[in-house]
Scaffold this motif. Structure first.
Motif, PDB file in Angstrom:
ATOM      1  N   HIS A 218       5.560  10.602 -15.969  1.00  0.00           N
ATOM      2  CA  HIS A 218       6.775  10.687 -15.171  1.00  0.00           C
ATOM      3  C   HIS A 218       7.079  12.166 -15.021  1.00  0.00           C
ATOM      4  CE1 HIS A 218       7.863   6.450 -15.071  1.00  0.00           C
ATOM      5  NE2 HIS A 218       7.476   6.381 -16.327  1.00  0.00           N
TER       6      HIS A 218
ATOM      7  N   GLU B  49       0.811  -1.214   0.000  1.00  0.00           N
ATOM      8  CA  GLU B  49       0.000   0.000   0.000  1.00  0.00           C
ATOM      9  C   GLU B  49       0.844   1.264   0.000  1.00  0.00           C
ATOM     10  OE1 GLU B  49      -3.203   0.034   2.721  1.00  0.00           O
ATOM     11  OE2 GLU B  49      -3.800  -2.010   2.243  1.00  0.00           O
ATOM     12  N   LYS B  50       2.103   1.171   0.356  1.00  0.00           N
ATOM     13  CA  LYS B  50       2.980   2.334   0.341  1.00  0.00           C
ATOM     14  C   LYS B  50       3.483   2.639  -1.063  1.00  0.00           C
ATOM     15  CE  LYS B  50       4.518   1.424   5.008  1.00  0.00           C
ATOM     16  NZ  LYS B  50       5.610   0.980   5.844  1.00  0.00           N
ATOM     17  N   GLU B  51       3.381   1.673  -1.948  1.00  0.00           N
ATOM     18  CA  GLU B  51       3.848   1.838  -3.317  1.00  0.00           C
ATOM     19  C   GLU B  51       2.910   2.768  -4.081  1.00  0.00           C
ATOM     20  OE1 GLU B  51       4.113  -1.050  -7.132  1.00  0.00           O
ATOM     21  OE2 GLU B  51       4.913  -1.825  -5.258  1.00  0.00           O
ATOM     22  N   GLU B  52       3.491   3.689  -4.820  1.00  0.00           N
ATOM     23  CA  GLU B  52       2.700   4.649  -5.575  1.00  0.00           C
ATOM     24  C   GLU B  52       2.084   3.983  -6.806  1.00  0.00           C
ATOM     25  OE1 GLU B  52       3.538   8.601  -8.186  1.00  0.00           O
ATOM     26  OE2 GLU B  52       4.663   8.355  -6.329  1.00  0.00           O
ATOM     27  N   VAL B  53       0.822   4.256  -7.038  1.00  0.00           N
ATOM     28  CA  VAL B  53       0.116   3.704  -8.191  1.00  0.00           C
ATOM     29  C   VAL B  53       0.398   4.601  -9.392  1.00  0.00           C
ATOM     30  CG1 VAL B  53      -2.150   3.128  -9.127  1.00  0.00           C
ATOM     31  CG2 VAL B  53      -1.687   2.808  -6.695  1.00  0.00           C
ATOM     32  N   PRO B  54       0.854   4.031 -10.513  1.00  0.00           N
ATOM     33  CA  PRO B  54       1.155   4.867 -11.679  1.00  0.00           C
ATOM     34  C   PRO B  54      -0.113   5.505 -12.248  1.00  0.00           C
ATOM     35  CG  PRO B  54       1.403   2.561 -12.226  1.00  0.00           C
ATOM     36  CD  PRO B  54       1.144   2.631 -10.758  1.00  0.00           C
ATOM     37  N   ARG B  55       0.050   6.725 -12.757  1.00  0.00           N
ATOM     38  CA  ARG B  55      -1.073   7.446 -13.358  1.00  0.00           C
ATOM     39  C   ARG B  55      -1.036   7.238 -14.868  1.00  0.00           C
ATOM     40  NH1 ARG B  55      -0.170  13.350 -11.319  1.00  0.00           N
ATOM     41  NH2 ARG B  55      -0.141  13.459 -13.566  1.00  0.00           N
TER      42      ARG B  55
ATOM     43  N   LYS C 242       2.074   6.561 -19.330  1.00  0.00           N
ATOM     44  CA  LYS C 242       2.291   6.627 -17.886  1.00  0.00           C
ATOM     45  C   LYS C 242       3.113   7.874 -17.619  1.00  0.00           C
ATOM     46  CE  LYS C 242       4.357   3.089 -16.339  1.00  0.00           C
ATOM     47  NZ  LYS C 242       5.112   1.995 -15.747  1.00  0.00           N
TER      48      LYS C 242
END
Length: 71
Positions: free
Chosen positions: A38, A16-22, A36
């Motif tokens: 950056h 859950e600490k991992e950032e979800v890519p947009r 994606k």
């Protein structure tokens, strides 16, 4: 413990600490692609969403290519 699910392991046991890519759908040379982000103006092509087979042969639209986004 056995987990019975149709989801893959990464989806069930994600950090859950991992950032979800947009991901965003944008036009690159008038071809719809999924990118994606950056940063604010740089993105990486993830997939081509076009229905034209010739767009898939364009090396400028290959997955992993960096593109600069202009608003």
């Amino acid at each position: 413990m056995i987990l019975y699910t149709v989801l893959d392991v990464e989806s069930c046991l994600h950090d859950e600490k991992e950032e979800v890519p947009r991901y965003e759908e944008v036009l690159v040379d008038s071809v719809p692609v999924l990118v994606k982000r950056h940063g604010t103006d740089v993105a990486v092509i993830d997939r081509v969403l076009s229905t034209d087979p010739m767009d898939f042969l364009n090396p400028d639209l290959s997955p992993g290519t960096r593109v600069t986004l202009v608003d």
